[in-house]
Design a protein around this motif. Structure first.
Motif, PDB file in Angstrom:
ATOM      1  N   THR A 137       0.041  40.606  54.630  1.00 25.13           N
ATOM      2  CA  THR A 137       0.630  40.596  55.970  1.00 25.13           C
ATOM      3  C   THR A 137      -0.437  40.862  57.024  1.00 25.13           C
ATOM      4  N   GLY A 138      -0.109  40.465  58.244  1.00 23.09           N
ATOM      5  CA  GLY A 138      -0.937  40.770  59.408  1.00 23.09           C
ATOM      6  C   GLY A 138      -0.021  41.102  60.568  1.00 23.09           C
ATOM      7  N   MET A 139      -0.235  42.238  61.200  1.00 24.15           N
ATOM      8  CA  MET A 139       0.682  42.736  62.239  1.00 24.15           C
ATOM      9  C   MET A 139       0.116  42.493  63.643  1.00 24.15           C
ATOM     10  N   GLU A 140       1.039  42.275  64.581  1.00 27.52           N
ATOM     11  CA  GLU A 140       0.727  42.249  66.010  1.00 27.52           C
ATOM     12  C   GLU A 140       1.497  43.408  66.644  1.00 27.52           C
ATOM     13  N   LEU A 141       0.798  44.461  67.002  1.00 22.30           N
ATOM     14  CA  LEU A 141       1.438  45.697  67.462  1.00 22.30           C
ATOM     15  C   LEU A 141       1.409  45.773  68.982  1.00 22.30           C
ATOM     16  N   GLU A 142       2.584  45.835  69.602  1.00 26.57           N
ATOM     17  CA  GLU A 142       2.698  45.973  71.050  1.00 26.57           C
ATOM     18  C   GLU A 142       3.100  47.399  71.416  1.00 26.57           C
ATOM     19  N   MET A 187     -12.372  53.991  61.818  1.00 28.22           N
ATOM     20  CA  MET A 187     -11.608  54.428  60.649  1.00 28.22           C
ATOM     21  C   MET A 187     -11.468  53.321  59.609  1.00 28.22           C
ATOM     22  N   GLY A 188     -12.206  52.238  59.802  1.00 24.58           N
ATOM     23  CA  GLY A 188     -12.186  51.157  58.821  1.00 24.58           C
ATOM     24  C   GLY A 188     -11.044  50.176  58.992  1.00 24.58           C
ATOM     25  N   ILE A 189     -10.352  50.228  60.130  1.00 27.05           N
ATOM     26  CA  ILE A 189      -9.247  49.303  60.397  1.00 27.05           C
ATOM     27  C   ILE A 189      -9.810  48.097  61.131  1.00 27.05           C
ATOM     28  N   GLN A 190      -9.651  46.918  60.554  1.00 23.79           N
ATOM     29  CA  GLN A 190     -10.229  45.717  61.125  1.00 23.79           C
ATOM     30  C   GLN A 190      -9.292  45.122  62.170  1.00 23.79           C
ATOM     31  N   VAL A 191      -9.732  45.142  63.412  1.00 26.01           N
ATOM     32  CA  VAL A 191      -8.967  44.610  64.535  1.00 26.01           C
ATOM     33  C   VAL A 191      -9.442  43.187  64.812  1.00 26.01           C
ATOM     34  N   ASP A 192      -8.490  42.259  64.943  1.00 30.02           N
ATOM     35  CA  ASP A 192      -8.836  40.884  65.299  1.00 30.02           C
ATOM     36  C   ASP A 192      -9.001  40.734  66.810  1.00 30.02           C
ATOM     37  N   THR A 193      -7.980  41.120  67.566  1.00 27.67           N
ATOM     38  CA  THR A 193      -8.018  40.979  69.024  1.00 27.67           C
ATOM     39  C   THR A 193      -7.230  42.108  69.670  1.00 27.67           C
ATOM     40  N   ALA A 194      -7.485  42.326  70.963  1.00 25.84           N
ATOM     41  CA  ALA A 194      -6.706  43.256  71.777  1.00 25.84           C
ATOM     42  C   ALA A 194      -6.599  42.646  73.165  1.00 25.84           C
ATOM     43  N   PHE A 207      -4.119  42.780  64.012  1.00 26.53           N
ATOM     44  CA  PHE A 207      -4.902  43.293  62.899  1.00 26.53           C
ATOM     45  C   PHE A 207      -5.233  42.202  61.891  1.00 26.53           C
ATOM     46  N   GLN A 208      -6.337  42.402  61.207  1.00 22.90           N
ATOM     47  CA  GLN A 208      -6.786  41.465  60.182  1.00 22.90           C
ATOM     48  C   GLN A 208      -5.760  41.401  59.047  1.00 22.90           C
ATOM     49  N   TYR A 209      -5.608  40.212  58.520  1.00 24.88           N
ATOM     50  CA  TYR A 209      -4.698  39.995  57.396  1.00 24.88           C
ATOM     51  C   TYR A 209      -5.120  40.849  56.205  1.00 24.88           C
ATOM     52  N   SER A 210      -4.164  41.513  55.560  1.00 27.82           N
ATOM     53  CA  SER A 210      -4.499  42.422  54.464  1.00 27.82           C
ATOM     54  C   SER A 210      -3.377  42.462  53.439  1.00 27.82           C
ATOM     55  N   HIS A 211      -3.670  43.069  52.317  1.00 23.17           N
ATOM     56  CA  HIS A 211      -2.644  43.440  51.349  1.00 23.17           C
ATOM     57  C   HIS A 211      -1.587  44.273  52.072  1.00 23.17           C
ATOM     58  N   ALA A 212      -0.320  44.074  51.736  1.00 20.62           N
ATOM     59  CA  ALA A 212       0.771  44.686  52.499  1.00 20.62           C
ATOM     60  C   ALA A 212       0.698  46.208  52.539  1.00 20.62           C
ATOM     61  N   LEU A 213       0.246  46.847  51.469  1.00 23.01           N
ATOM     62  CA  LEU A 213       0.150  48.302  51.479  1.00 23.01           C
ATOM     63  C   LEU A 213      -0.950  48.755  52.446  1.00 23.01           C
ATOM     64  N   ASP A 217      -0.395  51.123  55.779  1.00 22.87           N
ATOM     65  CA  ASP A 217      -1.234  52.300  56.035  1.00 22.87           C
ATOM     66  C   ASP A 217      -1.930  52.195  57.388  1.00 22.87           C
ATOM     67  N   GLN A 218      -2.348  50.988  57.739  1.00 22.87           N
ATOM     68  CA  GLN A 218      -3.064  50.806  59.001  1.00 22.87           C
ATOM     69  C   GLN A 218      -2.141  50.959  60.200  1.00 22.87           C
ATOM     70  N   ILE A 219      -0.914  50.475  60.101  1.00 22.32           N
ATOM     71  CA  ILE A 219       0.039  50.657  61.205  1.00 22.32           C
ATOM     72  C   ILE A 219       0.344  52.140  61.384  1.00 22.32           C
ATOM     73  N   LEU A 220       0.556  52.842  60.280  1.00 24.83           N
ATOM     74  CA  LEU A 220       0.790  54.284  60.337  1.00 24.83           C
ATOM     75  C   LEU A 220      -0.370  54.985  61.047  1.00 24.83           C
ATOM     76  N   THR A 221      -1.586  54.644  60.639  1.00 27.75           N
ATOM     77  CA  THR A 221      -2.777  55.261  61.214  1.00 27.75           C
ATOM     78  C   THR A 221      -2.941  54.894  62.685  1.00 27.75           C
ATOM     79  N   THR A 222      -2.693  53.643  63.006  1.00 24.45           N
ATOM     80  CA  THR A 222      -2.868  53.163  64.377  1.00 24.45           C
ATOM     81  C   THR A 222      -1.939  53.883  65.340  1.00 24.45           C
ATOM     82  N   ARG A 223      -0.707  54.105  64.944  1.00 29.51           N
ATOM     83  CA  ARG A 223       0.231  54.773  65.842  1.00 29.51           C
ATOM     84  C   ARG A 223      -0.252  56.188  66.169  1.00 29.51           C
TER      85      ARG A 223
END
Length: 455
Positions: A137-142, A187-194, A207-213, A217-223
């Motif tokens: 998955t790859g998330m777009e967080l607003e 923190m090792g989280i790969q950001v594509d764009t902002a 965020f960069q496309y990654s394994h779903a787990l 973890d990255q969405i949890l950390t990002t928040r």
């Protein structure tokens, strides 16, 4: 291959972590986990206790955690996932340098706790693995940024900036956004764009496309990271789906694909199909459409979520799919010639308040059900058809109008309930019904303004 082997974390051993803690003079370790609603919980230990934590875990009382346990089942153990080790970039003083590890929750007998949301996603990923499939998955967080008052409370009518969609925001706004991205990269989280989003004070990080787990973890950390950076800059960061009535809401569009366990090839791709969708992709898409209404209670989990869906700019309401129509629930993004291996489905109803572990667990199990049942995909509803075929909307299902309706539908869907498991599903529904009851008892300013003088 084991589940851990398919993630794109840099593998970490106990020796690696202990050496890094010593080298970087890390003083404290935060052990993170979530309750069923997705709120981050944390236990802090001094770094000299870390080796023992890795070896035996940390015991804690789970009876007070939302949806975790009855008093008789209160003993829980946190076991850190070593691959999630990251130094927290906002603790730079020598006496405060900290790192974090995301943990699984276990029983004292060493079994994964069935009430741990992260374990729900792991179970779903294991179900996919049994079919020789990997979910990516790859998330777009607003999110919105507001200025705060003297007490640190957000001021809703004081958004951080007035930029619109992809506008070049003023330098003050860009400085904060760069600090946020720098913290994530650190923190090792790969950001594509902002970039700036449509609403005033609204931003998006992709965020960069990654394994779903990893994505969860990255969405949890990002928040956590974004709220912390905002606070340090006199701002409040909110992932509330729609904080302002006359501004667009915030979504968490989720791009998804399924890959072969052994070759890592994208099994959604078929260049001979009009939208490059393989038969497996069409089954998966049909499964998500079939279970979309039941998934809503997890993907749009707040009373406020339903003031975004169907009313906010481009927030979906119809259970449809399309290639061009951005109002569709699931969109098939374009792929450039030669990049057909990037074929994916974009689910547009999740919002950033969702628990990322539960959200991806139900997404995956709904799609896998479509594959298992060989569900037939309905025709797409493209924008070009909208003006000519308004009558089609009368035959198209819609997402629930409220959290209460969404919970009722979820309770009758065996696949979605099964993805959560009976322990989490029962407690999740109970917690959300309590939330609805509390909301229904409120007297809003709208009611005062409309009724007090009139009646």
């Amino acid at each position: 291959m084991r589940l851990d082997d398919k993630r794109n974390y840099i593998p970490m051993t106990k020796e690696d972590i202990l050496a890094l803690v010593d080298e970087q003079n890390i003083r404290y370790i935060s052990l993170w986990f979530t309750d069923i609603t997705g709120s981050v919980k944390s236990v802090v230990v001094p770094s000299h206790k870390l080796e023992n934590v890795i070896n035996t875990g940390v015991h804690f009382d789970g009876s007070a955690i939302e949806g975790f346990a009855r008093v008789a089942e209160s003993d829980m153990v946190l076991i850190p996932d070593l691959n999630t080790f990251a130094i927290l970039p906002w603790h730079n003083n020598d006496d405060e340098r900290s790192a974090r590890l995301i943990c699984g929750v276990y029983t004292p007998q060493g079994e994964p706790f069935i009430g741990d949301p992260r374990y729900s996603l792991i179970r779903a990923l294991q179900a996919a693995e049994e079919m020789n499939l990997v979910f990516k998955t790859g998330m777009e967080l607003e999110f919105f940024l507001f200025y705060t008052d003297a007490y640190g409370k957000p001021v809703i009518d004081a958004p951080q900036d007035g930029a619109g969609y992809f506008d070049h925001a003023d330098e003050k706004a860009q400085v904060v956004r760069r600090k946020m991205v720098n913290a994530l990269l650190g923190m090792g989280i790969q950001v594509d764009t902002a970039h700036s989003e449509t609403g005033h004070g609204q931003h998006e990080i992709d965020f960069q496309y990654s394994h779903a787990l990893v994505s969860a973890d990255q969405i949890l950390t990002t928040r956590v990271a974004l709220k912390t950076i905002a606070q340090e800059n006199g701002l409040h960061c909110t992932f509330m789906p729609r904080p302002i009535a006359d501004q667009p809401g915030s979504g968490m569009h989720t791009h998804q694909s399924i890959h072969d366990c052994d070759s890592d090839e994208n099994v959604f791709m078929d260049v001979s199909h009009e939208y490059h969708l393989s038969e497996t992709a069409r089954y998966f898409l049909a499964g998500q459409l079939h279970h979309a209404r039941a998934m809503s209670a997890i993907l749009a989990p707040l009373v406020n979520s339903y003031k975004r869906l169907g009313t906010s700019f481009e927030a979906p309401v119809y259970v449809t799919w399309a290639h061009i129509n951005r109002g569709a629930l699931i969109r098939i993004p374009s792929t450039a010639p030669g990049r057909e291996s990037h074929t994916r489905l974009e689910l547009r109803c999740p919002d950033p308040s969702a628990n990322p572990y539960l959200a991806q667990a139900v997404m995956l199990m709904a799609g896998l059900d479509g594959i298992k049942q060989k569900m037939q995909l309905p025709d797409p509803l493209e924008e070009t058809l909208l003006t000519r075929s308004r009558g089609r909307f009368r035959q198209v299902e819609t997402l629930p109008n409220s959290l209460e309706e969404a919970l009722d539908i979820m309770a009758g869907d065996d696949v979605v309930m099964g993805a959560l498991g009976p322990y989490i599903s029962d407690r999740y529904i109970a917690a959300k019904r309590q939330e609805i009851e509390s909301y229904n008892k409120q007297i809003t300013q709208w009611e005062i303004d409309r009724y007090l003088s009139r009646y």
